[in-house]
Structures are given as C-alpha cells and as structure tokens.
Design a protein around this motif. Structure first.
Motif, PDB file in Angstrom:
ATOM      1  N   MET A   1       0.837  -1.211   0.000  1.00  0.00           N
ATOM      2  CA  MET A   1       0.000   0.000   0.000  1.00  0.00           C
ATOM      3  C   MET A   1       0.867   1.254   0.000  1.00  0.00           C
ATOM      4  N   HIS A   2       1.854   1.271   0.892  1.00  0.00           N
ATOM      5  CA  HIS A   2       2.793   2.377   0.953  1.00  0.00           C
ATOM      6  C   HIS A   2       4.182   1.818   0.699  1.00  0.00           C
ATOM      7  N   LYS A   3       4.957   2.447  -0.200  1.00  0.00           N
ATOM      8  CA  LYS A   3       6.264   1.920  -0.588  1.00  0.00           C
ATOM      9  C   LYS A   3       7.421   2.641   0.098  1.00  0.00           C
ATOM     10  N   ALA A 136       9.368  -1.274  14.611  1.00  0.00           N
ATOM     11  CA  ALA A 136       9.532  -0.564  13.347  1.00  0.00           C
ATOM     12  C   ALA A 136      10.443  -1.375  12.432  1.00  0.00           C
ATOM     13  N   ARG A 137      10.049  -1.451  11.167  1.00  0.00           N
ATOM     14  CA  ARG A 137      10.848  -2.126  10.142  1.00  0.00           C
ATOM     15  C   ARG A 137      11.060  -1.167   8.990  1.00  0.00           C
ATOM     16  N   GLU A 138      12.221  -1.241   8.366  1.00  0.00           N
ATOM     17  CA  GLU A 138      12.496  -0.358   7.229  1.00  0.00           C
ATOM     18  C   GLU A 138      11.536  -0.612   6.079  1.00  0.00           C
ATOM     19  N   THR A 139      11.023  -1.825   5.965  1.00  0.00           N
ATOM     20  CA  THR A 139      10.143  -2.174   4.847  1.00  0.00           C
ATOM     21  C   THR A 139       8.670  -1.908   5.134  1.00  0.00           C
ATOM     22  N   TYR A 140       8.365  -1.368   6.307  1.00  0.00           N
ATOM     23  CA  TYR A 140       6.994  -0.971   6.625  1.00  0.00           C
ATOM     24  C   TYR A 140       7.001   0.518   6.899  1.00  0.00           C
ATOM     25  N   HIS A 141       5.959   1.207   6.492  1.00  0.00           N
ATOM     26  CA  HIS A 141       5.989   2.654   6.395  1.00  0.00           C
ATOM     27  C   HIS A 141       5.806   3.398   7.711  1.00  0.00           C
ATOM     28  N   LYS A 142       5.520   2.704   8.807  1.00  0.00           N
ATOM     29  CA  LYS A 142       5.298   3.397  10.072  1.00  0.00           C
ATOM     30  C   LYS A 142       5.498   2.430  11.237  1.00  0.00           C
ATOM     31  N   VAL A 246      -1.796  -1.309   9.156  1.00  0.00           N
ATOM     32  CA  VAL A 246      -2.077  -1.606  10.558  1.00  0.00           C
ATOM     33  C   VAL A 246      -1.148  -0.820  11.485  1.00  0.00           C
ATOM     34  N   ASP A 247      -1.737  -0.268  12.551  1.00  0.00           N
ATOM     35  CA  ASP A 247      -0.967   0.368  13.618  1.00  0.00           C
ATOM     36  C   ASP A 247      -0.799  -0.548  14.823  1.00  0.00           C
TER      37      ASP A 247
END
Length: 317
Positions: A1-3, A136-142, A246-247
């Motif tokens: 969804m977000h890159k 937090a992961r670099e490959t996930y946007h938040k 997802v948060d």
C-alpha cells in the motif's frame, strides 16, 4: 500500500527530540546489573530523558559500571540485597511519589510483575495490565504495536478489550495525529466457532462499533498474511481499511505475540521498544537480551506517557 521505507534511526532521533521539549522523568531502575541495562540508563540520561534511581545490590551495580568504564557517581543508588527487594522498593517509590515510572533492569519479568500486580500495595488500576512491543521495520511505512506478548497468557474477551484499549491509548500518545487501525489476528479470516480467537475478534469489532472500545478503527479476524499484504487480501477477496496499514496487531495469545515479535526482531532486524500499560505509572519492560537502543526508545515512550497524563490532568483542572 505504501512503498516509502522507514528510517528507523531518524524515528528514534525524532522521539528523543520530541521528548527534549518535555520534562525528563524520575524513574526507578530495577536491578540494573548487566552492561546493556546500565548502558541503557546512561544513554537515556545523556539523551536528556530520565533522572534515574538505581535499585539493587550496590556492589553488583558498581562492578558493572567499572566493567563498562562508566561514572555513575551522580546517580542516586539504593542498595538492596537482591532483585526481589529491588522490585518491591521500586513500587514503594511510586506510592511515595518519588518516581514517575519504572524501568526493568536485568531481572526476570516475573520478579518485577509479582510486585506490580499485587492487589494490596501493587500498581493496579481499573484497566487490565498488558504489554506492548512498539516495533519498526524499514520495509513498513510506520511504527506498529504488537500486543500482548509478555503478560496475559490466554486472555479472554474482556481482557482483550483492555489490552487493545491500552494499545490504542498509547498509540494516540505516540502519534496524536492519527486514528489507529487495529488488526485482530487469528489463523483464519472468517468467523469459525472452533477457533475462539475469531469469535473474540467479531465481538471486539462490535464493541468498537458500540463505543466499548474507543479511538480506533478495529477489524478482524485476519490471518497475518491477509492483513499485512494487500495482494493476499485481494486474492481472498477481503476488504478492510486496516489492510496494509495496521498500527496495532492484537494477537490471540501470549505465545503467538511473543513469537511474532521476536521473529520480526531477529529475522528481519525490526527495532522494538517494550512497555507495560494499564498500571499507575509507565513501566519500561524490554527483554534482557534487548540492546541499548531499545531501552532508550522505551524511555522516550515513558516520557511521552508521563507528559500526556500531566497535560490531560492540567486541561481537566
């Protein structure tokens, strides 16, 4: 969804910079008798986050300080004989109003929580106590939360209600500009009477509709693949606002949450911070194997929580 990739170091720097506009907090550090535990305290002090009270066997704490070549002479140190006494002392300091938070050192979680959850003299509130990993992961946007992975072993429906509300309240402190999206995890995405977590998920979603859970968009059940991957959800024809965004992940039980969080941490190098929620004060609770960065970020979250609570009280007055 977000890159867009997430810069984890920048995220931590942003947390610290935000906290530097707030007052540092007094915090009881329980049994800081390992290099990582004591270094986490020192670096959090250097970052302007905390004013620590070290609690534990003085000779052990000083030995660790000598080992890492650290000067802790300016820190308040309460000499107690062992880790159990350190946990008991920390809780007493909260009741005496001498500290605003607690930080786990190198003792086992059970030793600390035994004192925290006591019905007489502990730190219980009307809300069930629970644990979150803010990751937090670099490959996930938040950043995102996994809960509960450390306290409630097999939570029932009403316990899950408190677990998810605790996490929502924290996420709104960490990022007040968003409405958190909660994905309730199970093994499948359909309501299946033989799988209790799917029944709980359906109930929790309806509780959110009726205001028994507030401040978030809540949906589930989801298998992990069809809530993290928009493509997986498309294949299974699942539609939801939380998919790919997802948060908060609400897990069905402690085992699932613990495995998920640690797999992400060790196999994907995800960053994590750990907190106990639902107690009278924030409790920084990281794994004994967690490094200094995790402890610093956890302290930053505790600062935000203490500030938010004070600010809320001031507004009400």
């Amino acid at each position: 969804m977000h890159k867009k990739l997430l810069d984890i170091q920048q995220l931590q720097d942003d947390y610290i910079a935000r906290c530097n506009k707030m007052e540092k907090i007094s915090i009881a550090v329980v049994h800081p008798c390992s290099a990582d535990a004591l270094n986490g305290v020192i670096e959090s002090v250097n970052a302007g986050l905390i004013d620590p009270v070290l609690i534990g066997p003085e000779h052990k704490i000083n030995a660790v300080a000598n080992e890492i070549n650290a000067d802790i002479s300016s820190f308040k140190l309460l000499d107690v004989p062992h880790s159990n006494a350190a946990a008991e002392t920390a809780v007493k300091l909260v009741h005496q109003g001498k500290v605003e938070a607690i930080m786990k050192g190198s003792l086992h979680t059970d030793e600390l929580m035994k004192e925290v959850v006591k019905r007489d003299g502990g730190l219980r509130t009307e809300r069930r106590i629970s644990h979150i990993f803010l990751m937090a992961r670099e490959t996930y946007h938040k950043p995102f939360i996994i809960t509960d992975a450390a306290i409630n072993i097999t939570p029932d429906l009403m316990t899950k209600r408190d677990i998810v509300q605790n996490a929502i309240d924290l996420m709104r402190v960490v990022n007040p500009e968003i409405t958190p999206k909660v994905g309730i995890l199970s093994a499948v995405e359909t309501i299946t009477p033989a799988i209790q977590s799917t029944i709980d998920a359906a109930c929790l979603c309806k509780m959110a509709d009726r205001g028994q859970i507030t401040g978030a968009i809540v949906d589930g059940p989801f298998a992990y693949d069809n809530v993290i991957s928009a493509q997986a959800a498309k294949v299974k024809k699942i539609k939801s606002k939380v998919i790919g965004d997802v948060d908060i992940y609400l897990v069905p039980n402690l085992e699932a949450g613990n495995m998920l969080a640690k797999q992400l941490a060790f196999l994907t190098n995800a960053f994590s911070a750990g907190m106990i929620l639902g107690a009278k004060v924030p409790i920084v609770l990281t794994s004994r194997s967690d490094g200094v960065k995790s402890r610093i970020s956890s302290c930053a979250i505790a600062v935000m929580m203490v500030y938010a609570k004070k600010h809320c009280v001031e507004e009400e007055e």
